[in-house]
Write a protein that holds these residues in place. Structure first.
Motif, PDB file in Angstrom:
ATOM      1  N   HIS A 148      28.581  36.695  39.814  1.00  0.00           N
ATOM      2  CA  HIS A 148      27.618  36.271  40.771  1.00  0.00           C
ATOM      3  C   HIS A 148      28.453  36.449  42.075  1.00  0.00           C
ATOM      4  O   HIS A 148      28.318  36.803  43.152  1.00  0.00           O
ATOM      5  CB  HIS A 148      27.055  35.016  40.787  1.00  0.00           C
ATOM      6  CG  HIS A 148      26.337  34.466  41.903  1.00  0.00           C
ATOM      7  ND1 HIS A 148      25.281  34.968  42.197  1.00  0.00           N
ATOM      8  CD2 HIS A 148      26.571  33.566  42.995  1.00  0.00           C
ATOM      9  CE1 HIS A 148      24.484  34.374  43.334  1.00  0.00           C
ATOM     10  NE2 HIS A 148      25.538  33.404  43.594  1.00  0.00           N
TER      11      HIS A 148
ATOM     12  N   GLN B  12      29.700  30.811  31.268  1.00  0.00           N
ATOM     13  CA  GLN B  12      29.489  30.221  32.511  1.00  0.00           C
ATOM     14  C   GLN B  12      30.426  30.643  33.632  1.00  0.00           C
ATOM     15  O   GLN B  12      30.078  31.046  34.914  1.00  0.00           O
ATOM     16  CB  GLN B  12      29.408  28.608  32.541  1.00  0.00           C
ATOM     17  CG  GLN B  12      28.155  28.035  32.011  1.00  0.00           C
ATOM     18  CD  GLN B  12      28.201  26.592  31.710  1.00  0.00           C
ATOM     19  OE1 GLN B  12      29.101  26.014  32.181  1.00  0.00           O
ATOM     20  NE2 GLN B  12      27.357  25.934  31.286  1.00  0.00           N
TER      21      GLN B  12
ATOM     22  N   GLU C 237      29.503  34.386  34.374  1.00  0.00           N
ATOM     23  CA  GLU C 237      28.493  34.586  35.231  1.00  0.00           C
ATOM     24  C   GLU C 237      28.661  34.043  36.563  1.00  0.00           C
ATOM     25  O   GLU C 237      28.341  34.825  37.467  1.00  0.00           O
ATOM     26  CB  GLU C 237      27.373  33.531  34.677  1.00  0.00           C
ATOM     27  CG  GLU C 237      26.389  33.969  33.386  1.00  0.00           C
ATOM     28  CD  GLU C 237      25.688  33.018  33.003  1.00  0.00           C
ATOM     29  OE1 GLU C 237      25.212  31.882  33.584  1.00  0.00           O
ATOM     30  OE2 GLU C 237      24.835  33.407  31.968  1.00  0.00           O
TER      31      GLU C 237
END
Length: 114
Positions: A104, A97, A100
């Motif tokens: 992003h 996570q 990610e």
């Protein structure tokens, strides 16, 4: 004058499959310290000269106790390993996570820079 070059990082390898893990465990040497149980205190199983009938029973009782402690040690180690596996699974998910979120954030910064 410095030029900006884009660095390409290598991709993260995939975690090993169950078959690869099992093959690795099966190929280890029996004396691998990771798989050895803690040493049991040495007990003398020689029969006592003054107790001919009960020495065999005592030796059998000691052997049962030793096997029980060894089994219990195995179960405790197995429980610790399962807890560690779950903790590692959670940490892996947190890292995924975070990765990610980082990707992003990088994508947003690139959009703003253009």
């Amino acid at each position: 004058m410095s030029s900006k070059t884009k660095r390409v990082l290598p991709t993260r390898p995939e975690p090993p499959s169950l078959e690869q893990i099992l093959a690795d465990v099966r190929s280890t040497h029996p004396a691998d310290p990771v798989f050895l149980l803690p040493a049991e205190p040495h007990r003398d199983h020689d029969p006592s000269p003054g107790f001919p009938g009960s020495s065999r029973q005592e030796a059998a009782a000691e052997e049962r106790e030793r096997l029980y402690r060894q089994s219990r040690s195995y179960v405790e180690m197995n429980q610790r390993l399962q807890a560690s596996r779950e903790r590692l699974r959670q940490q892996r998910e947190e890292l995924r996570q975070a990765g990610e979120a980082l990707e992003h954030g990088i994508a947003e910064m690139r959009q703003k820079a253009c």
